[in-house]
Design an enzyme around this catalytic site. Structure first.
Site, PDB file in Angstrom:
ATOM      1  N   ASP A 114       0.846  -1.188   0.000  1.00 36.38           N
ATOM      2  CA  ASP A 114       0.000   0.000   0.000  1.00 36.38           C
ATOM      3  C   ASP A 114       0.883   1.240   0.000  1.00 36.38           C
ATOM      4  OD1 ASP A 114       0.565   0.732   2.870  1.00 36.38           O
ATOM      5  OD2 ASP A 114      -0.371  -1.215   3.201  1.00 36.38           O
ATOM      6  N   GLU A 146      21.347 -21.791 -19.421  1.00 37.89           N
ATOM      7  CA  GLU A 146      20.509 -20.904 -18.603  1.00 37.89           C
ATOM      8  C   GLU A 146      21.349 -19.783 -17.994  1.00 37.89           C
ATOM      9  OE1 GLU A 146      16.790 -23.514 -16.914  1.00 37.89           O
ATOM     10  OE2 GLU A 146      18.756 -23.927 -16.037  1.00 37.89           O
TER      11      GLU A 146
END
Ligand code: GLA
Length: 727
Positions: free
Chosen positions: A533, A613
């Site tokens: 928030d 990777e």
């Protein structure tokens, strides 16, 4: 620009694209007259119609005039018990037990700059802000209500806050105090809320307002995974690029209520603030209570513009970024790789696998302290576990730094395990009602952060750890909802203050940490995104978005989050596959594309990756660093809605000068013979010509109107990025 017409008591707030107006009328009732696209001004109260409505009472001064009722007029800050039966903004109870709040205009004042709120997070800034303070008074109760308005013109931001002062001679109990009340005369609106659960936070839900109240709230002590204290009210037809919409964010991290009411007259009221549930604050004579700030952005042209204005304002006028415009580090976190079982060598080996890939920050997650071998014990004992980490941080951190990486650490200050020295010494420091068994959450209890001595003890212990080595990052976690909310430090009639005092305590400690360690980056976390928030963002420039690191679920979580919060606030990591939450396997490329539209990092043991990777990771890190400003500070455009079936999820960042853009897209599950489709780009300069990934020459207007053909990528969940640069 704020314009005060003191003769007619009309107060007008102009931002670049919007106008907001209120007026104190002949009875000193403060009416809300307009909020919407920018207009020249004047007195917009002519819009208000007066009619006798049955069952809508009339104030005493109106005599026998029956067309004047608080029940039908648009209020700036709604009252209680004196004729307005819609949702009240405020409710207070003097000693006589009455519950009336009859607020009348008592003056106003214009100030340069932005107001601040003691002990509470709030937007900040210099002379680019103006502040209006409007005073309302309930003469009988001796209550003064000050409405604060902050105007940040360039971002169409209007902030609001409320301060209530008991000017009487006896105590008053404040039972409700909303931060924002917004009345709309007529209009058909949808309410969009951002809902979900742990590991699936902030999914947008849109529904038309119908007569009655529709609301979302939290009563968990945190703003919660389940509903976000950010809502949007919009015209039925509004979309990303068209239609009128209003976003309202509460700058607060505790219990909240966001409610919209459609009335008998088909007017609409939006209310946002602290949840009245279990809230009751006693104000002695002379004392004041400050309600948290709410922030509003109105966009006359859709959600995209609204989001970009919030993003800019949050980045530049809410977050305190210790790195002040410099690049934040790409990190590696050990949690998903090791959980609680690690030792110093294991941590160093993870860091060693990351350093050659130019990852810059190693974060040691949960499990490094006390008797923390599982989530059943240790919380509260903030001393390094020397069995796992012989020699403490003093020995570990130099080993990390030798690799050229900085060091970060996980803490969960608000919590205590029953199996801890702290709990054995101070069982009363946990929230709980004497004589009742505790309710556990993740096998732990919550410390009573409303108490200064509790906060002080925890902070001093954590400081010792932070001061024992060079720590440049802290992950501040919080892993349960509050229960048994009762504090041994307050009398029975003040227990309604505990929820709010708890969050004030959290803010106080975060503020201290931020000031004591001005160069340290603090990342917020609450079991992932349970306290994502605007309140937390004031202290923690980034917040772990979700414990769900599955790239495909993350498309939705990050999409929903982006309606209010900027990319630079969204903690996002590449993790191992099959994913721990969904068991889905997604390529390293796609995982990288999704995570780098957040703060970007890895949360896996890179020793377990293949050489191919590792090459991909190295490329991702280099790409992210090269385009950091564009990704983190560019203007954000949602190109598709990942909740809808479609060929792909796509989004785009555009540099403020529109000379660069990055389009990222991820396809869904593959189908044979896919239809041909085109992606229309947004936000480009129609007069510029762009290269895409270093090739071709495409006019901006063509890319926006005609679009770019989507490649037919084979396989599920493929991804690609288009880097556009003006030639
Ligand atoms: C929470 C966080 C995770 C991790 C664990 C550690 O769930 O969201 O990222 O830190 O706690 O216990």
């Amino acid at each position: 620009m704020i314009v005060l017409d003191k003769e007619h008591n009309v107060f007008t707030l102009h931002t670049q694209n919007t106008t907001y107006q209120m007026k104190a009328d002949q009875y000193s009732v403060l009416l809300h007259t307009y909020y919407g696209p920018r207009v020249s001004g004047g007195d917009l109260s002519y819009l208000i119609q007066y009619a006798d409505r049955g069952s809508s009472p009339n104030p005493n001064e109106a005599g026998h005039r029956r067309d004047y009722s608080l029940d039908t007029l648009p209020q700036e800050y709604s009252t209680c018990g004196v004729g307005d039966y819609r949702m009240p903004s405020i409710e207070f109870e003097p000693e006589d037990g009455s519950r009336l709040a009859d607020l009348r205009f008592a003056g106003c004042e214009l100030r340069k700059g932005k107001y601040s709120l003691e002990g509470l997070p709030a937007f900040w800034g210099g002379d680019e802000w103006e502040t209006l303070v409007v005073r309302l008074r309930d003469g009988s109760a001796g209550m003064l209500v000050e409405l604060y308005y902050g105007v940040l013109e360039r971002y169409d931001l209007i902030t609001r806050a409320v301060r209530v002062v008991n000017q009487g001679t006896s105590p008053v109990r404040l039972r409700r105090c909303a931060s924002l009340c917004l009345d709309f005369l007529g209009g058909d609106y949808d309410l969009i809320t951002f809902d979900g659960c742990h590991v699936m936070e902030r999914c947008p839900n849109r529904a038309p307002l119908r007569q009655g109240v529709q609301s979302v709230e939290s009563v968990r002590g945190t703003s919660s995974h389940h509903h976000n204290p950010f809502v949007v009210l919009c015209e039925h037809g509004a979309g990303e690029d068209y239609g009128l919409c209003y976003g309202a964010a509460l700058v607060y991290s505790g219990n909240f209520l966001a409610a919209a009411e459609r009335t008998q007259l088909e007017h609409n009221r939006l209310l946002l603030g602290i949840n009245p549930y279990h809230f009751c604050w006693t104000l002695a004579p002379g004392e004041a209570f400050t309600a948290p700030e709410a922030a509003l952005v109105c966009s006359p042209c859709g959600f995209g513009q609204m989001s970009r204005q919030f993003h800019r304002a949050i980045r530049e006028n809410l977050i305190h970024d210790p790195l002040q415009g410099r690049r934040r580090p790409v990190l590696i976190n050990n949690w998903e790789a090791t959980e609680f079982s690690f030792n110093a060598d294991k941590l160093v080996s993870i860091a060693q696998s990351a350093a050659p890939l130019d990852i810059e920050l190693f974060v040691m997650d949960d499990g490094w302290f006390g008797s923390r071998d599982s989530d059943r014990g240790g919380l509260g004992d903030w001393v390094v576990n020397r069995e796992k980490l012989p020699g403490g941080l003093e020995a570990l951190v130099p080993r990390i730094k030798e690799l050229g990486m900085s060091f970060g650490i996980w803490i969960e200050p608000e919590m205590v395990s029953e199996d801890s020295d702290l709990y054995r010494a101070h069982p009363d420091w946990a929230l709980g009602v004497p004589g009742r068994p505790h309710t556990r959450g993740r096998s732990q209890l919550t410390l009573d952060f409303s108490r200064r001595e509790v906060r002080e003890h925890i902070y001093q212990a954590i400081r010792k750890v932070l001061d024992s080595a060079d720590v440049s990052y802290v992950k501040w976690d919080m892993n349960r909802s509050l229960t048994d909310v009762w504090s041994g430090a307050l009398p029975a009639d003040r227990q309604g203050e505990v929820f709010h005092r708890y969050i004030l305590g959290v803010y106080e400690l975060l503020d201290r940490m931020r000031r004591d360690y001005p160069d340290m980056l603090i990342e917020g976390c609450t079991g992932g995104g349970g306290r994502f928030d605007a309140g937390m963002l004031y202290y923690t420039p980034q917040i772990w978005c979700s414990d769900n690191t599955d790239a495909i679920d993350r498309l939705r979580i990050q999409y929903g989050t982006s309606f209010c919060y900027p990319v630079s606030a969204m903690g996002a990591h590449v993790s191992a596959v099959p994913n721990g939450q969904t068991a889905r396997t997604v390529s390293m490329e796609t995982r990288g594309v999704v995570a780098m539209s957040g703060t970007f990092g890895y949360e896996m043991d890179l020793n377990e990756t293949t050489p191919e990777e590792r090459e991909i990771i190295k490329g991702q890190v280099a790409f992210f660093k090269a385009h950091y400003d564009l990704i983190q500070r560019g203007d954000y455009y949602r190109l598709t809605d990942p909740f809808r079936e479609g060929p792909c999820a796509a989004w785009e960042q555009v540099s403020p000068d529109r000379r660069e853009a990055l389009v990222s897209l991820v396809t869904g599950s593959a189908h044979a013979a896919p239809p041909f489709s085109v992606l229309r780009l947004k936000g480009l300069d129609p007069c510029l010509t762009y290269q895409i990934n270093g090739q071709g020459a495409y006019p901006g207007d063509v890319l926006m109107e005609a679009g770019w053909p989507l490649p037919m990528l084979q396989g599920d969940y493929q991804s690609m990025q288009l880097y556009l640069s003006a030639v």
